[in-house]
Scaffold this active site. Sequence first.
Site, PDB file in Angstrom:
ATOM      1  N   CYS A  31      -0.765   3.564 -10.753  1.00  8.59           N
ATOM      2  CA  CYS A  31      -1.805   3.421  -9.773  1.00  8.59           C
ATOM      3  C   CYS A  31      -1.344   3.532  -8.545  1.00  8.59           C
ATOM      4  O   CYS A  31      -0.953   2.085  -7.914  1.00  8.59           O
ATOM      5  CB  CYS A  31      -2.960   2.112 -10.312  1.00  8.59           C
ATOM      6  N   CYS A  34      -2.929   1.341  -6.395  1.00  6.51           N
ATOM      7  CA  CYS A  34      -2.123  -0.318  -6.452  1.00  6.51           C
ATOM      8  C   CYS A  34      -1.010  -0.734  -5.279  1.00  6.51           C
ATOM      9  O   CYS A  34      -0.886  -2.269  -5.353  1.00  6.51           O
ATOM     10  CB  CYS A  34      -2.397  -0.342  -7.967  1.00  6.51           C
TER      11      CYS A  34
END
Length: 101
Positions: A31, A34
């Site tokens: 991600c 992230c």
Amino acid sequence: MAVVKLNSDTYNAEVMQAAGTVVVDFYADWCGPCQMQGPIVEELSEEMPEVKFCKLNIDTAMPIAMSLGITSIPTIMVVKDGEITFKEAGLMQKAELRSLL
């Protein structure tokens, strides 16, 4: 204070049964947002030693994420003395996260 890496076995003891304030960063290695959230959490863990900062990879602990209704990442969750006081998906800037604590 270093960020604590959680797994399914350590989540309850480190987060829900912990005294004080705990911040959990729900993430996945693949991600992009992230990967931007991670350094923010790391910085705050060094600046705020009175708060426990943790990370939980949802790819390795999906049942926990599902039980908490986490459907998007990154998600930041704040737990105070075992009670969830904040949970929100999306990249959170340092000042915004600090203001919750």
